[in-house]
Design a protein around this motif. Structure first.
Motif, short mmCIF file in Angstrom:
data_model
loop_
_atom_site.label_atom_id
_atom_site.label_comp_id
_atom_site.label_asym_id
_atom_site.label_seq_id
_atom_site.Cartn_x
_atom_site.Cartn_y
_atom_site.Cartn_z
N GLU A 24 0.85 -1.19 0.00
CA GLU A 24 0.00 0.00 0.00
C GLU A 24 0.88 1.24 0.00
OE1 GLU A 24 -3.33 2.18 2.81
OE2 GLU A 24 -2.79 0.11 3.21
N THR A 25 0.56 2.18 -0.86
CA THR A 25 1.28 3.45 -0.89
C THR A 25 0.50 4.46 -0.07
OG1 THR A 25 2.10 2.98 -3.11
CG2 THR A 25 2.23 5.25 -2.37
N GLU A 68 8.61 13.34 8.47
CA GLU A 68 9.78 13.54 9.33
C GLU A 68 9.71 12.64 10.56
OE1 GLU A 68 12.10 17.04 11.82
OE2 GLU A 68 10.60 17.61 10.33
N LEU A 69 8.53 12.55 11.16
CA LEU A 69 8.36 11.67 12.32
C LEU A 69 8.61 10.22 11.94
CD1 LEU A 69 5.20 13.29 13.87
CD2 LEU A 69 7.42 13.09 14.99
N LEU A 70 8.13 9.82 10.77
CA LEU A 70 8.34 8.46 10.31
C LEU A 70 9.82 8.17 10.11
CD1 LEU A 70 6.70 5.91 9.39
CD2 LEU A 70 7.04 6.76 7.08
N GLU A 71 10.51 9.11 9.49
CA GLU A 71 11.95 8.94 9.26
C GLU A 71 12.72 8.86 10.58
OE1 GLU A 71 13.70 8.45 6.45
OE2 GLU A 71 11.82 8.44 5.31
N PHE A 111 5.89 -3.10 11.40
CA PHE A 111 5.66 -2.47 10.10
C PHE A 111 6.90 -2.60 9.23
CE2 PHE A 111 2.64 -0.28 12.84
CZ PHE A 111 1.50 -0.26 12.05
N GLU A 112 6.68 -2.78 7.94
CA GLU A 112 7.75 -2.72 6.95
C GLU A 112 7.38 -1.59 6.00
OE1 GLU A 112 8.98 -6.36 5.08
OE2 GLU A 112 8.40 -7.49 6.87
N ILE A 113 8.12 -0.48 6.11
CA ILE A 113 7.82 0.73 5.37
C ILE A 113 9.10 1.22 4.71
CG2 ILE A 113 6.91 3.08 5.52
CD1 ILE A 113 5.63 2.22 8.21
N GLU A 114 8.97 1.66 3.44
CA GLU A 114 10.13 2.22 2.77
C GLU A 114 9.73 3.49 2.03
OE1 GLU A 114 10.76 -0.27 -1.21
OE2 GLU A 114 10.86 -1.49 0.60
N ILE A 159 5.85 3.25 0.89
CA ILE A 159 5.23 1.98 0.56
C ILE A 159 5.21 1.13 1.81
CG2 ILE A 159 5.43 -0.15 -0.78
CD1 ILE A 159 6.71 1.46 -2.99
N VAL A 160 4.03 0.67 2.18
CA VAL A 160 3.88 -0.22 3.33
C VAL A 160 3.88 -1.64 2.77
CG1 VAL A 160 2.45 -0.87 5.29
CG2 VAL A 160 2.51 1.52 4.52
N ARG A 161 4.89 -2.41 3.14
CA ARG A 161 5.03 -3.78 2.65
C ARG A 161 4.62 -4.82 3.68
NH1 ARG A 161 7.11 -3.77 -2.28
NH2 ARG A 161 8.46 -2.08 -2.91
N GLY A 162 4.55 -4.41 4.94
CA GLY A 162 4.17 -5.34 5.98
C GLY A 162 3.58 -4.62 7.17
#
Length: 68
Positions: free
Chosen positions: A6-7, A16-19, A30-33, A41-44
Motif C-alpha cells: 500500500e502506498t 519527518e516523524l516516520l523517518e 511495520f515494513e515501510i520504505e 510503501i507499506v510492505r508489511g
C-alpha cells in the motif's frame, strides 16, 4: 507481508516523524520504505492488524509521536 503493498502519502511533519522513528515502527511490525519525498510503501504490518488499517494506523502513530 502484504500481498499488495500500500502506498501512503504523509504530511511533511508526519514524514519527518516516520523517518526519525523508523526503528520503532519496525519493532512494532511495520515494513515501510520511502517512495518519494512524502510517499511511502507499506510492505508489511503487524500480524494482528488488518492490512486495510495500515494507513490509518501509521497516521495515528505519527499523531501520538507528535505529542511525545
Amino acid at each position: 507481508m502484504l500481498l499488495v503493498p500500500e502506498t501512503i502519502r504523509l504530511t511533511d511533519e508526519e514524514a519527518e516523524l516516520l523517518e526519525n522513528n523508523g526503528e520503532l515502527l519496525t519493532e512494532l511490525g511495520f515494513e515501510i520504505e520511502p517512495y518519494g519525498s512524502r510517499d511511502y510503501i507499506v510492505r508489511g504490518v503487524p500480524a494482528d492488524m488488518n492490512p486495510g488499517d495500515a494507513s490509518a494506523a501509521i497516521q495515528e502513530i505519527c499523531g501520538k509521536l507528535k505529542t511525545c
